[in-house]
Design a protein around this motif. Structure first.
Motif, PDB file in Angstrom:
ATOM      1  N   SER A  42     100.073  37.358 136.283  1.00 43.09           N
ATOM      2  CA  SER A  42      99.418  37.577 137.576  1.00 43.09           C
ATOM      3  C   SER A  42      99.361  39.050 137.938  1.00 43.09           C
ATOM      4  O   SER A  42      98.353  39.533 138.459  1.00 43.09           O
ATOM      5  N   LEU A  43     100.443  39.782 137.665  1.00 40.75           N
ATOM      6  CA  LEU A  43     100.508  41.185 138.079  1.00 40.75           C
ATOM      7  C   LEU A  43      99.852  42.127 137.070  1.00 40.75           C
ATOM      8  O   LEU A  43      99.239  43.117 137.455  1.00 40.75           O
ATOM      9  N   ALA A  44      99.976  41.824 135.774  1.00 42.95           N
ATOM     10  CA  ALA A  44      99.420  42.711 134.750  1.00 42.95           C
ATOM     11  C   ALA A  44      97.958  42.407 134.449  1.00 42.95           C
ATOM     12  O   ALA A  44      97.255  43.241 133.881  1.00 42.95           O
ATOM     13  N   GLY A  45      97.513  41.206 134.803  1.00 42.05           N
ATOM     14  CA  GLY A  45      96.138  40.829 134.512  1.00 42.05           C
ATOM     15  C   GLY A  45      95.931  40.380 133.082  1.00 42.05           C
ATOM     16  O   GLY A  45      94.778  40.249 132.633  1.00 42.05           O
ATOM     17  N   MET A  46      97.017  40.140 132.367  1.00 42.00           N
ATOM     18  CA  MET A  46      96.934  39.660 130.987  1.00 42.00           C
ATOM     19  C   MET A  46      98.255  38.980 130.646  1.00 42.00           C
ATOM     20  O   MET A  46      99.295  39.307 131.225  1.00 42.00           O
ATOM     21  N   PRO A  47      98.255  38.050 129.687  1.00 42.80           N
ATOM     22  CA  PRO A  47      99.504  37.431 129.258  1.00 42.80           C
ATOM     23  C   PRO A  47     100.407  38.431 128.551  1.00 42.80           C
ATOM     24  O   PRO A  47      99.952  39.470 128.059  1.00 42.80           O
ATOM     25  N   ILE A  48     101.699  38.099 128.468  1.00 39.80           N
ATOM     26  CA  ILE A  48     102.646  38.965 127.769  1.00 39.80           C
ATOM     27  C   ILE A  48     102.208  39.185 126.330  1.00 39.80           C
ATOM     28  O   ILE A  48     102.229  40.318 125.821  1.00 39.80           O
ATOM     29  N   ALA A  49     101.799  38.111 125.646  1.00 36.03           N
ATOM     30  CA  ALA A  49     101.423  38.228 124.238  1.00 36.03           C
ATOM     31  C   ALA A  49     100.253  39.198 124.041  1.00 36.03           C
ATOM     32  O   ALA A  49     100.215  39.950 123.063  1.00 36.03           O
ATOM     33  N   GLU A  50      99.299  39.186 124.978  1.00 36.09           N
ATOM     34  CA  GLU A  50      98.151  40.088 124.878  1.00 36.09           C
ATOM     35  C   GLU A  50      98.585  41.537 125.078  1.00 36.09           C
ATOM     36  O   GLU A  50      98.124  42.444 124.366  1.00 36.09           O
ATOM     37  N   TYR A  51      99.486  41.771 126.046  1.00 33.06           N
ATOM     38  CA  TYR A  51      99.985  43.138 126.258  1.00 33.06           C
ATOM     39  C   TYR A  51     100.725  43.629 125.027  1.00 33.06           C
ATOM     40  O   TYR A  51     100.535  44.771 124.597  1.00 33.06           O
ATOM     41  N   VAL A  52     101.579  42.767 124.449  1.00 34.01           N
ATOM     42  CA  VAL A  52     102.343  43.149 123.259  1.00 34.01           C
ATOM     43  C   VAL A  52     101.390  43.540 122.127  1.00 34.01           C
ATOM     44  O   VAL A  52     101.576  44.570 121.464  1.00 34.01           O
TER      45      VAL A  52
END
Length: 289
Positions: A42-52
């Motif tokens: 919600s805060l980053a605008g992307m899932p954790i896996a996508e950020y990683v």
């Protein structure tokens, strides 16, 4: 929660070749993996896996561009067992493969390191009540649709349009408990809440747990528990979507509650004839943090 989110970010930088143990980070901060993933998305605008993936490919780009070393060694350094898998991930982020990028000097697309900070400005009025509810069932007509964060979801619109008017009347007569009225229910949503991921949408009503529902309706069993009920009033669906985002950005970081697994429910209390303005209640399943 803010510390937990930043610990996830730090873990990516410390171990670019290893899986991030989201559950362990959540446990260390006294929260759950479900809540941590939902808040990150919600805060980053992307899932954790996508950020990683984006961050690792940003770091890998420097190695690809600055060295003439074996691409397999670089792939292994960033957690990939083959140059093929590494090249697919690299291309998905940068638009070119590592060999092309090395030859041409790019182009590279950079994912900057995120850092979460709590800034509660009160820009969105938060009208919320916390209530305990017994077990209930949500019954109606369900379908699988892709998640769309902003604007009208045409797949949900199409589903509702296929439901005959007399069926809406029938459903209203079945509902016998809160949340009242015709409900918009989302369930089976991925913890990361990625745009385009599938969820179950149910158009229906809430009935008491001990009431028999018609066999021709879909049903979602909801156990007893706590709910945070937020009220939005304004242009539809923007006001509701803004309220949903504000729960993650403002309310959860400021209050001793966290999301628990379960369906999210929208009850439309009032709306104009064109359904461009509405007052809604957003029911989120919560537990003490």
């Amino acid at each position: 929660m803010i510390a937990a989110l930043n610990d996830l970010i730090d873990a990516v930088e410390r171990t670019p070749d290893d899986e991030i143990d989201v559950a362990a980070v959540a446990h260390a901060h006294g929260t759950t993996e479900h809540h941590l993933r939902r808040m990150f998305s919600s805060l980053a605008g992307m899932p954790i896996a996508e950020y990683v993936r984006r961050r690792r490919m940003t770091l890998a780009a420097a190695d690809v561009a600055e060295s003439s070393g074996d691409l397999l060694a670089i792939a292994v350094r960033y957690g990939y067992g083959s140059t093929e898998a590494f090249a697919r991930a690299f291309r998905s982020v940068h638009g070119v493969g590592p060999s092309e990028a090395r030859r041409d000097g790019g182009p590279f697309r950079s994912q900057q390191q995120l850092r979460f900070r709590l800034t509660v400005e009160g820009s969105t009025p938060m009208h919320v009540r916390l209530i305990e509810r017994p077990a209930l069932r949500l019954v109606g007509h369900a379908t699988r649709v892709p998640l769309i964060h902003e604007g009208v979801n045409p797949h949900i619109q199409e589903h509702i349009a296929r439901i005959p008017m007399e069926e809406h009347v029938r459903l209203k007569a079945l509902g016998d408990t809160e949340p009242a009225g015709i409900l918009q229910v989302t369930d089976d949503i991925e913890q990361d809440s990625a745009e385009g991921s599938e969820l179950t949408y149910l158009h229906g009503v809430a009935i008491s747990d001990d009431v028999d529902a018609p066999d021709d309706l879909d049903a979602i069993a909801v156990p007893a528990g706590s709910w945070a009920v937020f009220t939005s009033d304004g242009p539809h669906p923007k006001a509701l979507q803004d309220m949903w985002a504000a729960t993650a950005a403002e309310w959860f970081p400021s209050n001793p509650w966290r999301l628990r697994p379960g369906p999210s429910i929208v009850a439309v209390l009032e709306h104009d004839a064109a359904f461009t303005h509405a007052r809604c209640e957003l029911w989120l399943p919560v537990e003490r943090a």
